[in-house]
Design a protein around this motif. Structure first.
Motif, PDB file in Angstrom:
ATOM      1  N   PHE A  22     -15.917  -6.645 -46.800  1.00 27.18           N
ATOM      2  CA  PHE A  22     -15.171  -5.666 -47.509  1.00 27.18           C
ATOM      3  C   PHE A  22     -15.185  -4.296 -46.583  1.00 27.18           C
ATOM      4  O   PHE A  22     -14.633  -3.318 -46.804  1.00 27.18           O
ATOM      5  CB  PHE A  22     -15.203  -5.326 -48.730  1.00 27.18           C
ATOM      6  CG  PHE A  22     -14.787  -6.575 -49.543  1.00 27.18           C
ATOM      7  CD1 PHE A  22     -13.546  -6.860 -50.133  1.00 27.18           C
ATOM      8  CD2 PHE A  22     -15.774  -7.459 -50.124  1.00 27.18           C
ATOM      9  CE1 PHE A  22     -13.189  -7.743 -50.690  1.00 27.18           C
ATOM     10  CE2 PHE A  22     -15.574  -8.493 -50.842  1.00 27.18           C
ATOM     11  CZ  PHE A  22     -14.303  -8.872 -51.058  1.00 27.18           C
ATOM     12  N   ARG A  23     -16.251  -4.388 -45.633  1.00 23.25           N
ATOM     13  CA  ARG A  23     -16.626  -2.975 -45.144  1.00 23.25           C
ATOM     14  C   ARG A  23     -15.564  -2.671 -43.873  1.00 23.25           C
ATOM     15  O   ARG A  23     -15.361  -3.785 -43.280  1.00 23.25           O
ATOM     16  CB  ARG A  23     -18.118  -3.172 -44.367  1.00 23.25           C
ATOM     17  CG  ARG A  23     -18.608  -1.847 -43.647  1.00 23.25           C
ATOM     18  CD  ARG A  23     -19.964  -2.021 -43.332  1.00 23.25           C
ATOM     19  NE  ARG A  23     -19.994  -2.935 -42.009  1.00 23.25           N
ATOM     20  CZ  ARG A  23     -21.106  -3.662 -41.566  1.00 23.25           C
ATOM     21  NH1 ARG A  23     -22.285  -3.120 -42.114  1.00 23.25           N
ATOM     22  NH2 ARG A  23     -21.114  -4.506 -40.892  1.00 23.25           N
ATOM     23  N   LYS A  24     -15.021  -1.574 -43.853  1.00 19.51           N
ATOM     24  CA  LYS A  24     -13.953  -1.351 -42.805  1.00 19.51           C
ATOM     25  C   LYS A  24     -14.495  -0.740 -41.471  1.00 19.51           C
ATOM     26  O   LYS A  24     -13.939  -1.329 -40.599  1.00 19.51           O
ATOM     27  CB  LYS A  24     -13.109  -0.163 -43.326  1.00 19.51           C
ATOM     28  CG  LYS A  24     -12.327  -0.634 -44.701  1.00 19.51           C
ATOM     29  CD  LYS A  24     -11.496   0.417 -44.990  1.00 19.51           C
ATOM     30  CE  LYS A  24     -10.763   0.408 -46.373  1.00 19.51           C
ATOM     31  NZ  LYS A  24      -9.712   1.424 -46.767  1.00 19.51           N
ATOM     32  N   GLU A  25     -15.835  -0.457 -41.627  1.00 19.70           N
ATOM     33  CA  GLU A  25     -16.325   0.021 -40.477  1.00 19.70           C
ATOM     34  C   GLU A  25     -17.245  -0.904 -39.686  1.00 19.70           C
ATOM     35  O   GLU A  25     -18.312  -1.243 -40.545  1.00 19.70           O
ATOM     36  CB  GLU A  25     -16.837   1.450 -40.434  1.00 19.70           C
ATOM     37  CG  GLU A  25     -16.071   2.403 -40.947  1.00 19.70           C
ATOM     38  CD  GLU A  25     -15.844   2.603 -42.426  1.00 19.70           C
ATOM     39  OE1 GLU A  25     -16.572   1.869 -43.094  1.00 19.70           O
ATOM     40  OE2 GLU A  25     -14.861   3.359 -43.030  1.00 19.70           O
ATOM     41  N   ILE A  26     -17.046  -1.515 -38.494  1.00 20.48           N
ATOM     42  CA  ILE A  26     -17.989  -2.344 -37.834  1.00 20.48           C
ATOM     43  C   ILE A  26     -18.433  -1.496 -36.443  1.00 20.48           C
ATOM     44  O   ILE A  26     -17.931  -0.597 -35.636  1.00 20.48           O
ATOM     45  CB  ILE A  26     -17.331  -3.759 -37.338  1.00 20.48           C
ATOM     46  CG1 ILE A  26     -16.751  -4.356 -38.720  1.00 20.48           C
ATOM     47  CG2 ILE A  26     -18.537  -4.438 -36.555  1.00 20.48           C
ATOM     48  CD1 ILE A  26     -17.744  -4.804 -39.539  1.00 20.48           C
ATOM     49  N   ILE A  27     -19.836  -1.587 -36.056  1.00 23.45           N
ATOM     50  CA  ILE A  27     -20.451  -0.762 -35.082  1.00 23.45           C
ATOM     51  C   ILE A  27     -19.439  -1.172 -33.754  1.00 23.45           C
ATOM     52  O   ILE A  27     -19.275  -2.394 -33.595  1.00 23.45           O
ATOM     53  CB  ILE A  27     -21.927  -1.101 -34.807  1.00 23.45           C
ATOM     54  CG1 ILE A  27     -22.586  -0.864 -36.087  1.00 23.45           C
ATOM     55  CG2 ILE A  27     -22.291  -0.560 -33.533  1.00 23.45           C
ATOM     56  CD1 ILE A  27     -22.603   0.618 -36.505  1.00 23.45           C
ATOM     57  N   GLY A  28     -19.061  -0.101 -33.018  1.00 19.86           N
ATOM     58  CA  GLY A  28     -18.297  -0.457 -31.892  1.00 19.86           C
ATOM     59  C   GLY A  28     -16.734  -0.391 -32.061  1.00 19.86           C
ATOM     60  O   GLY A  28     -15.895  -0.242 -31.369  1.00 19.86           O
ATOM     61  N   ASP A  29     -16.168  -0.062 -33.385  1.00 19.21           N
ATOM     62  CA  ASP A  29     -14.797   0.048 -33.700  1.00 19.21           C
ATOM     63  C   ASP A  29     -14.595   1.281 -33.163  1.00 19.21           C
ATOM     64  O   ASP A  29     -15.303   2.568 -33.160  1.00 19.21           O
ATOM     65  CB  ASP A  29     -14.579   0.212 -35.345  1.00 19.21           C
ATOM     66  CG  ASP A  29     -14.610  -1.171 -36.124  1.00 19.21           C
ATOM     67  OD1 ASP A  29     -14.784  -2.117 -34.900  1.00 19.21           O
ATOM     68  OD2 ASP A  29     -14.445  -1.257 -37.034  1.00 19.21           O
ATOM     69  N   ILE A  30     -13.195   1.379 -32.720  1.00 19.72           N
ATOM     70  CA  ILE A  30     -12.728   2.604 -32.014  1.00 19.72           C
ATOM     71  C   ILE A  30     -11.423   3.013 -32.862  1.00 19.72           C
ATOM     72  O   ILE A  30     -10.646   2.074 -33.259  1.00 19.72           O
ATOM     73  CB  ILE A  30     -12.201   2.269 -30.621  1.00 19.72           C
ATOM     74  CG1 ILE A  30     -13.526   2.059 -29.637  1.00 19.72           C
ATOM     75  CG2 ILE A  30     -11.432   3.601 -30.076  1.00 19.72           C
ATOM     76  CD1 ILE A  30     -14.349   2.893 -29.368  1.00 19.72           C
ATOM     77  N   LYS A  31     -11.390   4.526 -33.070  1.00 23.25           N
ATOM     78  CA  LYS A  31      -9.968   4.724 -33.880  1.00 23.25           C
ATOM     79  C   LYS A  31      -9.454   5.929 -33.389  1.00 23.25           C
ATOM     80  O   LYS A  31     -10.106   6.758 -32.744  1.00 23.25           O
ATOM     81  CB  LYS A  31     -10.179   4.891 -35.321  1.00 23.25           C
ATOM     82  CG  LYS A  31     -11.153   6.272 -35.725  1.00 23.25           C
ATOM     83  CD  LYS A  31     -11.061   6.278 -37.133  1.00 23.25           C
ATOM     84  CE  LYS A  31     -12.112   7.536 -37.485  1.00 23.25           C
ATOM     85  NZ  LYS A  31     -11.936   7.720 -39.097  1.00 23.25           N
ATOM     86  N   ASP A  32      -8.240   6.116 -33.444  1.00 20.49           N
ATOM     87  CA  ASP A  32      -7.408   7.527 -33.282  1.00 20.49           C
ATOM     88  C   ASP A  32      -7.682   8.452 -34.507  1.00 20.49           C
ATOM     89  O   ASP A  32      -7.358   7.703 -35.701  1.00 20.49           O
ATOM     90  CB  ASP A  32      -5.987   7.354 -33.055  1.00 20.49           C
ATOM     91  CG  ASP A  32      -6.046   6.496 -31.428  1.00 20.49           C
ATOM     92  OD1 ASP A  32      -7.032   6.645 -30.755  1.00 20.49           O
ATOM     93  OD2 ASP A  32      -4.880   5.988 -31.092  1.00 20.49           O
ATOM     94  N   ALA A  33      -7.594   9.501 -34.509  1.00 23.52           N
ATOM     95  CA  ALA A  33      -7.570  10.366 -35.610  1.00 23.52           C
ATOM     96  C   ALA A  33      -7.165  11.725 -35.553  1.00 23.52           C
ATOM     97  O   ALA A  33      -7.294  12.286 -34.274  1.00 23.52           O
ATOM     98  CB  ALA A  33      -9.164  10.240 -36.491  1.00 23.52           C
TER      99      ALA A  33
END
Length: 239
Positions: free
Chosen positions: A69-80
């Motif tokens: 259920f964890r949304k963040e994984i090491i290496g994830d990229i996002k715009d914000a």
């Protein structure tokens, strides 16, 4: 107090008789079958390996590992919209990884960022091909076409009128019908009328004409950037 004791006695009795306990349920179908809300007054803080309780469409409760259920994984990229580091997300602005917290630094190294985070400013992302490396930066925001980039085409033009020169022709004077002159370069001297004189100008030699067709171009590069919305890019490196 008497009511509480009665409920406990009832539950214990039900367990002994049916091996199932029902609360507001006449015929329980599970070890504990509750028809109503469940309220817990105090919950201890779970450890790092704790699991999460979930329920299916029938209300049966089970557990699953929290990483699912964890949304963040090491290496994830996002715009914000944010413009600062937050909750384990680090701005991709080309900074040295030596400036990162120890956990984030180690995770950055594990992703292949040995000296600095990629600088994502004024750039668009592109899917990695088989030969490329993650984090590689390339491309241009503008381009200037060369002659080889132009499509095949033809140009037409007219020479200038400047400069004197001669052309070969035959001068035929017809005395028989009262005068007149005909210029005919294809006539090699055949007589016309009773009295005919053929004259030819001197030959000035072979020559050519130069023509210049202007491109009217200035070699100005054109921008390749499509319509956009400005956002910040972050990589998740953990807390």
């Amino acid at each position: 107090m008497k009511k509480l004791i009665f409920v406990i006695i009832t539950i214990v009795s039900s367990v002994g008789l049916y091996s199932q306990v029902g609360i507001n349920v006449a015929k329980p179908t599970a070890t504990l079958d509750v028809n109503g809300d469940v309220k817990v007054r105090n919950l201890p803080v779970a450890g790092s390996n704790a699991e999460i309780l979930v329920s299916d469409e029938n209300g049966y409760i089970s557990k699953q590992d929290y990483t699912q259920f964890r949304k963040e994984i090491i290496g994830d990229i996002k715009d914000a919209i944010q413009d600062q580091d937050h909750h384990g997300w680090f701005l991709l602005n080309g900074r040295s990884i030596s400036t990162l917290p120890s956990v984030a630094k180690q995770n950055a190294i594990s992703l292949g960022f040995s000296s600095a985070l990629p600088d994502f400013r004024n750039k668009l992302s592109r899917s990695k091909n088989t030969a490329g490396s993650l984090g590689t930066i390339g491309g241009k925001s503008s381009i200037t076409l060369s002659r080889n980039n132009l499509p095949a085409f033809e140009l037409n033009g007219t020479t200038s009128s400047a400069g004197k020169h001669d052309h070969i022709f035959v001068n035929m004077i017809n005395h028989a019908n009262g005068g007149g002159m005909t210029l005919n370069a294809q006539n090699t001297g055949a007589k016309w009328g009773s009295d005919n004189t053929i004259r030819t100008t001197s030959i000035s030699g072979a020559h050519s004409h130069n023509i210049t067709l202007k491109s009217n171009g200035s070699g100005t590069a054109f921008n390749l950037t499509p319509g956009y919305i400005s956002l910040k890019q972050f990589v998740y490196l953990g807390k």
